[in-house]
Design an enzyme around this catalytic site. Sequence first.
Site, PDB file in Angstrom:
ATOM      1  N   GLU A   1       0.888  -1.210   0.047  1.00  0.00           N
ATOM      2  CA  GLU A   1       0.044  -0.043   0.112  1.00  0.00           C
ATOM      3  C   GLU A   1       0.793   1.371  -0.168  1.00  0.00           C
ATOM      4  O   GLU A   1       2.040   1.171   0.209  1.00  0.00           O
ATOM      5  CB  GLU A   1      -0.964   0.088   1.276  1.00  0.00           C
ATOM      6  CG  GLU A   1      -2.134  -0.816   0.958  1.00  0.00           C
ATOM      7  CD  GLU A   1      -3.226  -0.065   0.490  1.00  0.00           C
ATOM      8  OE1 GLU A   1      -3.097   0.963  -0.383  1.00  0.00           O
ATOM      9  OE2 GLU A   1      -4.364  -0.507   0.409  1.00  0.00           O
TER      10      GLU A   1
ATOM     11  N   ASN B   1      -9.805   5.374   2.844  1.00  0.00           N
ATOM     12  CA  ASN B   1      -8.970   5.136   1.536  1.00  0.00           C
ATOM     13  C   ASN B   1      -9.390   6.259   0.644  1.00  0.00           C
ATOM     14  O   ASN B   1      -9.995   7.091   0.799  1.00  0.00           O
ATOM     15  CB  ASN B   1      -9.534   3.714   1.045  1.00  0.00           C
ATOM     16  CG  ASN B   1      -8.344   2.716   0.982  1.00  0.00           C
ATOM     17  OD1 ASN B   1      -7.169   2.910   1.104  1.00  0.00           O
ATOM     18  ND2 ASN B   1      -8.819   1.557   1.248  1.00  0.00           N
TER      19      ASN B   1
ATOM     20  N   ASP C   1     -10.239   1.446  -3.843  1.00  0.00           N
ATOM     21  CA  ASP C   1      -9.174   1.739  -2.647  1.00  0.00           C
ATOM     22  C   ASP C   1      -8.444   2.940  -2.684  1.00  0.00           C
ATOM     23  O   ASP C   1      -8.931   3.885  -2.823  1.00  0.00           O
ATOM     24  CB  ASP C   1      -8.302   0.092  -2.759  1.00  0.00           C
ATOM     25  CG  ASP C   1      -7.572  -0.136  -1.649  1.00  0.00           C
ATOM     26  OD1 ASP C   1      -6.948   0.867  -0.970  1.00  0.00           O
ATOM     27  OD2 ASP C   1      -7.665  -1.459  -1.167  1.00  0.00           O
TER      28      ASP C   1
END
Length: 289
Positions: A16, A146, A196
Amino acid sequence: MTNLPCVIDAKAKLAECPRWDEINECLYFVDIDSFELHAFDTKNNRHDIRKFDEAIGCFSLTKEGGFIAALRSGVYTFESFNAELKPYWLADYDQETTRFNDGRCDFNGRFLAGTMYSPKDAFKGALHQFSKGENKVLDQAAWTSNGLAFSPDGKTMYYSDTPNHVVYQFDYDMGTGEASNKRDFIRFPHGNGRPDGAAVDSEGNYWSALYQGQRIVKISPQGNILEEYPVPAIYPTMVAFGGKDMKTLFISTCRGAHSEEELKDYPQAGGIFAMDVTTPGLIEARFDQ
């Protein structure tokens, strides 16, 4: 499937927060579930990894060349990649159910970081703003924070709630750091990917990684999907613009959610992929508060 090259075959459980350092030509990212911060020096092809004692959700670079990072137990600064952690704000939430997830700095150097609430039975995910040693909660109505990003003029803030398939817009006052007028930007149908992590290009288009959707989508400032790009992983997690001309889109992916059978078809899941784009991205803001 597409032929997007995997530029870092990290095999991360949950890669991420890819973040490009335009000064040192280095790509950083985290592996949340492995408690790691990664640094890939593109000039020397060197890959360094720092291991923490807890999950690291997101981070930003600082004006001084260090880091500010949101870990499960709170927000910390450190002066260099391997330097000692210095507490900035210690978590006041239940660390058994909540941790930090996505975040970045606004153009005035405030650090914004959102939390996720693991039970997902209440909207307890919050968007925090850290500035001048203080914490302010801008929103508390998500399961998983997110997709945080800003329009090129800084007047619009984007913020997604991944499990609920929605991206929101806020009016954002860059002078005061206030967020207001929350409204839907785009909602995705269930079963076709969830929004996301994201980034905005220099024309104001919002690029979102669709987790479980195997693709990246480019969305106009008006909320219309302009383009879709398949990714050789079922679970893309976030995008970041970088490269010398800011025309490379880096894509982080998750490996841990794939079954063994799926990994036969997506062997580089958990890696960082890259694609060339025609519109450059924005240089990432740095913490300066």
